[in-house]
Each structure stands twice: as structure tokens, then as C-alpha cells.
Design a protein around this motif. Structure first.
Motif, PDB file in Angstrom:
ATOM      1  N   UNK A 172       0.808  -1.205   0.000  1.00  0.00           N
ATOM      2  CA  UNK A 172       0.000   0.000   0.000  1.00  0.00           C
ATOM      3  C   UNK A 172       0.844   1.258   0.000  1.00  0.00           C
ATOM      4  N   UNK A 173       0.425   2.245  -0.788  1.00  0.00           N
ATOM      5  CA  UNK A 173       1.110   3.545  -0.842  1.00  0.00           C
ATOM      6  C   UNK A 173       0.066   4.634  -0.586  1.00  0.00           C
ATOM      7  N   UNK A 174      -0.134   5.018   0.684  1.00  0.00           N
ATOM      8  CA  UNK A 174      -1.101   6.081   0.976  1.00  0.00           C
ATOM      9  C   UNK A 174      -0.539   7.456   0.648  1.00  0.00           C
ATOM     10  N   UNK A 175      -1.435   8.403   0.484  1.00  0.00           N
ATOM     11  CA  UNK A 175      -1.038   9.798   0.274  1.00  0.00           C
ATOM     12  C   UNK A 175      -0.533  10.365   1.593  1.00  0.00           C
ATOM     13  N   UNK A 176       0.562  11.117   1.548  1.00  0.00           N
ATOM     14  CA  UNK A 176       1.115  11.713   2.756  1.00  0.00           C
ATOM     15  C   UNK A 176       0.164  12.776   3.299  1.00  0.00           C
ATOM     16  N   UNK A 177       0.086  12.856   4.627  1.00  0.00           N
ATOM     17  CA  UNK A 177      -0.842  13.800   5.256  1.00  0.00           C
ATOM     18  C   UNK A 177      -0.147  14.920   6.036  1.00  0.00           C
ATOM     19  N   UNK A 178       1.167  14.858   6.183  1.00  0.00           N
ATOM     20  CA  UNK A 178       1.880  15.935   6.878  1.00  0.00           C
ATOM     21  C   UNK A 178       1.738  17.228   6.081  1.00  0.00           C
ATOM     22  N   UNK A 179       1.776  18.354   6.774  1.00  0.00           N
ATOM     23  CA  UNK A 179       1.562  19.650   6.140  1.00  0.00           C
ATOM     24  C   UNK A 179       2.485  19.857   4.935  1.00  0.00           C
ATOM     25  N   UNK A 221      -5.419   7.429  -4.602  1.00  0.00           N
ATOM     26  CA  UNK A 221      -5.565   8.407  -5.678  1.00  0.00           C
ATOM     27  C   UNK A 221      -4.967   9.753  -5.274  1.00  0.00           C
ATOM     28  N   UNK A 222      -4.194  10.331  -6.174  1.00  0.00           N
ATOM     29  CA  UNK A 222      -3.564  11.630  -5.944  1.00  0.00           C
ATOM     30  C   UNK A 222      -2.293  11.581  -5.121  1.00  0.00           C
ATOM     31  N   UNK A 223      -1.862  10.385  -4.713  1.00  0.00           N
ATOM     32  CA  UNK A 223      -0.702  10.294  -3.824  1.00  0.00           C
ATOM     33  C   UNK A 223       0.562  10.873  -4.442  1.00  0.00           C
ATOM     34  N   UNK A 224       0.694  10.759  -5.754  1.00  0.00           N
ATOM     35  CA  UNK A 224       1.924  11.203  -6.404  1.00  0.00           C
ATOM     36  C   UNK A 224       1.840  12.556  -7.081  1.00  0.00           C
ATOM     37  N   UNK A 225       0.665  13.197  -7.038  1.00  0.00           N
ATOM     38  CA  UNK A 225       0.482  14.436  -7.796  1.00  0.00           C
ATOM     39  C   UNK A 225       1.477  15.514  -7.413  1.00  0.00           C
ATOM     40  N   UNK A 242       6.593   7.966   3.264  1.00  0.00           N
ATOM     41  CA  UNK A 242       7.760   8.842   3.383  1.00  0.00           C
ATOM     42  C   UNK A 242       7.906   9.284   4.836  1.00  0.00           C
ATOM     43  N   UNK A 243       6.872   9.917   5.369  1.00  0.00           N
ATOM     44  CA  UNK A 243       6.941  10.449   6.731  1.00  0.00           C
ATOM     45  C   UNK A 243       6.166   9.569   7.704  1.00  0.00           C
ATOM     46  N   UNK A 244       6.433   9.801   8.996  1.00  0.00           N
ATOM     47  CA  UNK A 244       5.800   9.017  10.045  1.00  0.00           C
ATOM     48  C   UNK A 244       4.283   9.173  10.016  1.00  0.00           C
ATOM     49  N   UNK A 245       3.549   8.147  10.444  1.00  0.00           N
ATOM     50  CA  UNK A 245       2.090   8.282  10.517  1.00  0.00           C
ATOM     51  C   UNK A 245       1.699   9.380  11.504  1.00  0.00           C
TER      52      UNK A 245
END
Length: 361
Positions: A4-11, A37-41, A73-76
């Protein structure tokens, strides 16, 4: 294996865990990759790029997270804690020493968590931290120069100076990868640069790189007290693997700096080495304390996601492939990857993190 590759949520974190080219290699090895969806945009990769590479595009973070291996990439963040599962492999930057809440969550969840920043070769090199350290080191001077501008709250110093006017002074605490890369950019701008480090052998190596263009100083409290007040730009570049960074610059020393001078601490995700430091964000990157501008964004490479995503994947992909091919057995096949193990079977595994949180170990 399902990955799984989720979209990053950090600011304003625009990097993504896997590029389309990485996904293509994984799918060619018979793994199934689920990309939110949109994770790599933000890094310049569209859903169509991932589909062409063989990925499956999913509509929610929950679906991307519901996999055997999750690559980020970044911590949850706290809003992602709900997705972390027992028996799951999580591979990302964690920086647990500065984050008790996340450490507690990972221990309680039963996840196996492997941190990029503690994957380590026998000679001490950190292959998955190095590419981001290079970028963060270079950006530290770029950001520092910007916030020295009067309109940004700085004292109005041009780092390179001009004939007849002295250049700006850049003091770098730490001569590792971050400090070396910061010095390269600062020297290139024409600044007067000083690097302070406790490792004499490292200072000797830096002399072969910079010669007389950089003043190389042995780190001691007296030396730090002597040079920090004269800095127009102070860069924190101190790393202790798996542990919080030591405080080298106390509040009283910050008070002695010029009003409008700038502090950029690249080690903020490990706590930072300046007493007055607290984490900021790309949306609100600075604050002024003791009349000094503080820049303390933990995910600095997120500012250049096209470059940093590819640089990170160049280093992480071989390890992702091993984890996908062999699961936890990959740790017995790769000693460097095994050192990256932070949490397993409801326990803290990494010695440095155990030392920080002995009650959780």
C-alpha cells in the motif's frame, strides 16, 4: 505481496513512497501495489502514470493502508493511527525518539515498523537517510538566505556580501552529511563559513574538501559560545542515530545573537540542538523568539518533492523489493535492513529507542 502507498498527510508533504518506475519493478516481480488516488500528484506523478506502471488506484487511505506492507515517506500522524494493524509491515521515516505518542501507538498495534533513518551499514553509514540529508543540507542555506531578508523578518544580510561589504557568517553545528552539503552551498554563495564538529578525523576529511574556504573548529562549549553570537545564519546539523539530538545552544546563547539572525535546525525531527527550537511547518515555517528567526520544518525535502521523491526511491527500492519478496525473512538476509527494525511483536527493538523510552521497551 500486497503493498500500500497512501497519500502523505503531513503539512505540505508532497513526496510519495513509491514512484511509478518503482511500482513497475514491483509489479514485474508479481507484487500488487495499491496507490491512493492523488498520492503522487505533488511530486509530478499522476494516477495515470501509476496505472501504466501496473498499480491499482484506490479511493481512500483506509484501502491503501489495508495491506501487508505499507510504504510511506513520513511518520504516521494521529489521523492515521487507526489504520495501523497487527502483523503489518510499515516502512517509512519514523524518528521515534522525538515522538512518544507514535511510539506508544506502534507498540500497542502489533505492527512491525522499520525506520528508514536507522537502516545502517556496518561502517555507520545511513543509506536511506543520506539522500534526504543531502537535500536538507542544501535547502538549509537556501531557506536561511531567504529568511535573512528584511521583508521575511531577518536582519537584511546578503550571505555573499559585495566588494566593500563583508559577507554573511554561517555557523554549522555538525560536519556530517547535512553540514557538509550546507557548507557547499554557503561557500558557493560566498559566505564566511565555520563548521564545528567533535570528530577530529571528520574535520581532517572536510579540510580535503574545502581547504581554507571553510574554518573547521573542534566542538566544545567554549567554542560554541564564541562563534554562535557572531552568526548571521546558524544551522543545526547534529545527528545521534535513533536518539534525540543534544542541546548545544541554550536560550542564553540565542539571546546573544544579532536581532534578525536566523536559525535553521535540520535535526528538528530528532528534537533539534537549540533550546528555543520547536517544530514548525511549510505553511507556517518560522517564528521569532529572543529576536531571532527560527526555521524548524521537520520535512524540509518536501519542498522539492520531484527531486526528493526520486532520490529517496533510488535508495529505498532495493529494500522494499526485499521486504516484498521475503517478508520478515528479509531482515535475516540483510544486516543493514535489520538495524532499521524499531518495533516488533509489541516491543521496542532498536536499542537507541529503548534507551529513550525504557518504560515502553
Amino acid at each position: 505481496m500486497e503493498i500500500g502507498v497512501p497519500k502523505e498527510t503531513k503539512d505540505q508533504e508532497f513526496r510519495v513512497g513509491l514512484t511509478p518506475s518503482s511500482v513497475k519493478l514491483l509489479t514485474q516481480n508479481n507484487h500488487v501495489v495499491f496507490v491512493e488516488t492523488g498520492a503522487g500528484m505533488g511530486a509530478g506523478f499522476s494516477d495515470r502514470d501509476y496505472l501504466a506502471a501496473g498499480a491499482k488506484i484506490v479511493d481512500s487511505a483506509a484501502i491503501a493502508w489495508d495491506r501487508e506492507l505499507v510504504v510511506k515517506v513520513k511518520e504516521p500522524l494521529k489521523n492515521e493511527y487507526q489504520y495501523i494493524q497487527a502483523g503489518q509491515l510499515l516502512f517509512t521515516y519514523l524518528h521515534l525518539a522525538a515522538d512518544r505518542a507514535l511510539t506508544e501507538c506502534l507498540v500497542k498495534s502489533g505492527v512491525t515498523a522499520i525506520a528508514y533513518e536507522t537502516v545502517e551499514f556496518d561502517d555507520g553509514r545511513l543509506p536511506l537517510l543520506t539522500p534526504m540529508s543531502i537535500i536538507a543540507g542544501r535547502l538549509s542555506v537556501q531557506f536561511g538566505a531567504r529568511y535573512l531578508e528584511k521583508q521575511q523578518g531577518g536582519r537584511g544580510v546578503l550571505l555573499g556580501g559585495i566588494p566593500g561589504v563583508r559577507p554573511g557568517r554561517v555557523v554549522i553545528l555538525g560536519g556530517g552529511v547535512v553540514g557538509t552539503e550546507a557548507a557547499k552551498i554557503a561557500v558557493g554563495m560566498g559566505a564566511r563559513v565555520q563548521i564545528i564538529d567533535i570528530n577530529v578525523e571528520r574535520l581532517a576529511y572536510l579540510e580535503t574538501l574545502f581547504g581554507s574556504r571553510v574554518e573547521l573548529l573542534y566542538s566544545s562549549p567554549a567554542q560554541i559560545e564564541a562563534v554562535v553570537p557572531e552568526a548571521d545564519l546558524l544551522i543545526g546539523a547534529v545527528l545521534v542515530v535513533g536518539k534525540k539530538a543534544p542541546i548545544l545552544v541554550n536560550r542564553n546563547l540565542v539571546k546573544q545573537m544579532y536581532p534578525g539572525s536566523v536559525i535553521v535546525d535540520v535535526a528538528v525531527d530528532q528534537g533539534g540542538c537549540v533550546e528555543t527550537l520547536r517544530p514548525t511547518s511549510h505553511t507556517n515555517p518560522i517564528y521569532i523568539e529572543e529576536e531571532v528567526v527560527h526555521f524548524a520544518v521537520p520535512n524540509m525535502p518536501g519542498a522539492v518533492p520531484w527531486t526528493s521523491t526520486q532520490a529517496l526511491n533510488n535508495s529505498t527500492l532495493p529494500y522494499v523489493l526485499k521486504l516484498a519478496n521475503f517478508g520478515l525473512n528479509a531482515l535475516s538476509k540483510d544486516a543493514a535492513l535489520a538495524k532499521g527494525l524499531n518495533i516488533k511483536n509489541y516491543q521496542i527493538i532498536h536499542p537507541a529507542v529503548q534507551e529513550v523510552f525504557p518504560d515502553l521497551a
